[in-house]
Design an enzyme around this catalytic site. Sequence first.
Site, mmCIF file in Angstrom:
data_model
loop_
_atom_site.group_PDB
_atom_site.id
_atom_site.type_symbol
_atom_site.label_atom_id
_atom_site.label_comp_id
_atom_site.label_asym_id
_atom_site.label_seq_id
_atom_site.Cartn_x
_atom_site.Cartn_y
_atom_site.Cartn_z
ATOM 1 N N MET A 30 0.862 -1.193 0.000
ATOM 2 C CA MET A 30 0.000 0.000 0.000
ATOM 3 C C MET A 30 0.897 1.241 0.000
ATOM 4 S SD MET A 30 -3.422 -0.939 2.033
ATOM 5 C CE MET A 30 -2.860 -0.683 3.691
ATOM 6 N N GLY A 31 2.144 1.076 -0.433
ATOM 7 C CA GLY A 31 3.061 2.209 -0.506
ATOM 8 C C GLY A 31 3.654 2.547 0.838
ATOM 9 N N GLY A 36 11.110 -3.224 5.313
ATOM 10 C CA GLY A 36 10.389 -4.505 5.208
ATOM 11 C C GLY A 36 10.027 -4.776 3.747
ATOM 12 N N HIS A 37 9.476 -3.750 3.081
ATOM 13 C CA HIS A 37 9.123 -3.910 1.665
ATOM 14 C C HIS A 37 10.385 -4.160 0.833
ATOM 15 C CE1 HIS A 37 5.669 -1.204 2.978
ATOM 16 N NE2 HIS A 37 5.045 -2.281 2.516
ATOM 17 N N GLN A 61 -10.320 -2.466 2.475
ATOM 18 C CA GLN A 61 -9.823 -3.130 3.688
ATOM 19 C C GLN A 61 -9.781 -2.191 4.897
ATOM 20 O OE1 GLN A 61 -5.919 -4.069 1.675
ATOM 21 N NE2 GLN A 61 -5.103 -3.741 3.715
ATOM 22 N N LYS A 149 5.220 -10.061 9.363
ATOM 23 C CA LYS A 149 4.730 -9.060 10.318
ATOM 24 C C LYS A 149 3.187 -9.091 10.344
ATOM 25 C CE LYS A 149 3.748 -4.599 11.539
ATOM 26 N NZ LYS A 149 2.663 -4.331 10.648
ATOM 27 N N GLN A 153 -2.686 -12.125 8.024
ATOM 28 C CA GLN A 153 -2.904 -11.854 6.589
ATOM 29 C C GLN A 153 -2.205 -12.918 5.735
ATOM 30 O OE1 GLN A 153 -2.723 -7.843 4.559
ATOM 31 N NE2 GLN A 153 -0.641 -8.503 4.103
ATOM 32 N N LEU A 184 9.035 -2.976 11.395
ATOM 33 C CA LEU A 184 8.837 -1.913 10.409
ATOM 34 C C LEU A 184 7.413 -1.967 9.880
ATOM 35 C CD1 LEU A 184 12.110 -1.762 8.271
ATOM 36 C CD2 LEU A 184 11.591 -0.694 10.445
HETATM 37 O O1 PAF Z 1 -0.106 -5.784 3.593
HETATM 38 C C1 PAF Z 1 -0.517 -4.863 2.857
HETATM 39 O O2 PAF Z 1 0.171 -3.856 2.619
HETATM 40 C C2 PAF Z 1 -1.902 -4.965 2.249
HETATM 41 O O3 PAF Z 1 -2.793 -5.570 3.115
HETATM 42 C C3 PAF Z 1 -1.907 -5.662 0.876
HETATM 43 C C4 PAF Z 1 -1.480 -7.100 0.982
HETATM 44 C C5 PAF Z 1 -0.990 -4.916 -0.083
HETATM 45 C C6 PAF Z 1 -3.330 -5.633 0.296
HETATM 46 O O4 PAF Z 1 -3.802 -4.337 0.153
#
Ligand code: PAF
Length: 281
Positions: A30-31, A36-37, A61, A149, A153, A184
């Site tokens: 989600m930017g 972590g990303h 969400q 983290k 999910q 993070l």
């Molecule tokens: O973990 C996230 O950033 C969001 O839940 C995802 C998996 C990108 C879905 O919008």
Amino acid sequence: MKIIHKIPEMQKITKKLHSANKTIGLVPTMGALHGGHISLIQRARKENDCVIVSIFVNPTQFGPNEDYLRYPRPFNKDVRMCKKYGVNYVFAPTPKEMYDINHLSYVTVEKLSNILCGEFRQGHFRGVTTVVTKLFNITQPDRAYFGEKDYQQLMIIQKMVNDLNFPVKIIPCPTIRENDGLALSSRNLCLSKNERIRAGKIYRILLRVKKLFHEKKLLSADKIVNYIKNEIRRVPGLRIQYVKICNSKTLDEIKGKLYSPARILIAVWDGKTRLIDNIEI
Ligand code: PAF
């Protein structure tokens, strides 16, 4: 690196990549990208010919009183980071592009979506599984990368992929932490200086309790949960939403004597920001 905003254009590209026998790694985000990303992108870079990062703050969400509008959106910075780490495509659709005014279809993983965070965030995981399904259909990845983290999910997406036979391999990646242990998260940007300092205490409490368990000083799930709750309550400004110990594979709650594999999962309010974390015990 190309930035794609339109679904048909992204689908055309992924079709072409598959025709050329190229593998695709997707990092859904989600930017507000952080270390972590980056760790997910680096892993995807190593394992695939082509890396796609999706950047989309997914409205479905977020609950009506949640932080959808407050969620950080440093898009240009994110794009620079993606370029730096060798991403091939950033897929950044608008909410209108993803959700037509007549949108009626949702994907739900039952049971697992209603416990832990799902108990407090009605509809949240339905939004996640719906958008992840759409992203999978649009980008057709061979592999998709998710951080531990967001452990619940990750389990829910893995279950959806198994149950519905999605042709994608889910790659779980370890949580990346700040020096003081704070996991993070894009939401860490919302913390004030004091909130940020106390947030670091959450993981230290989890580590301490894990040590006590392995030293056989705290053995039952209930005692461990109570210990954590008492320690968090001693930190002014932190408010517990839940602390649970669950079977790491099924997410069934464990009560009484602890068995393996088990994971502590926790959600805590720090001011107006909700933080989650987890640890395998
Ligand atoms: O973990 C996230 O950033 C969001 O839940 C995802 C998996 C990108 C879905 O919008």
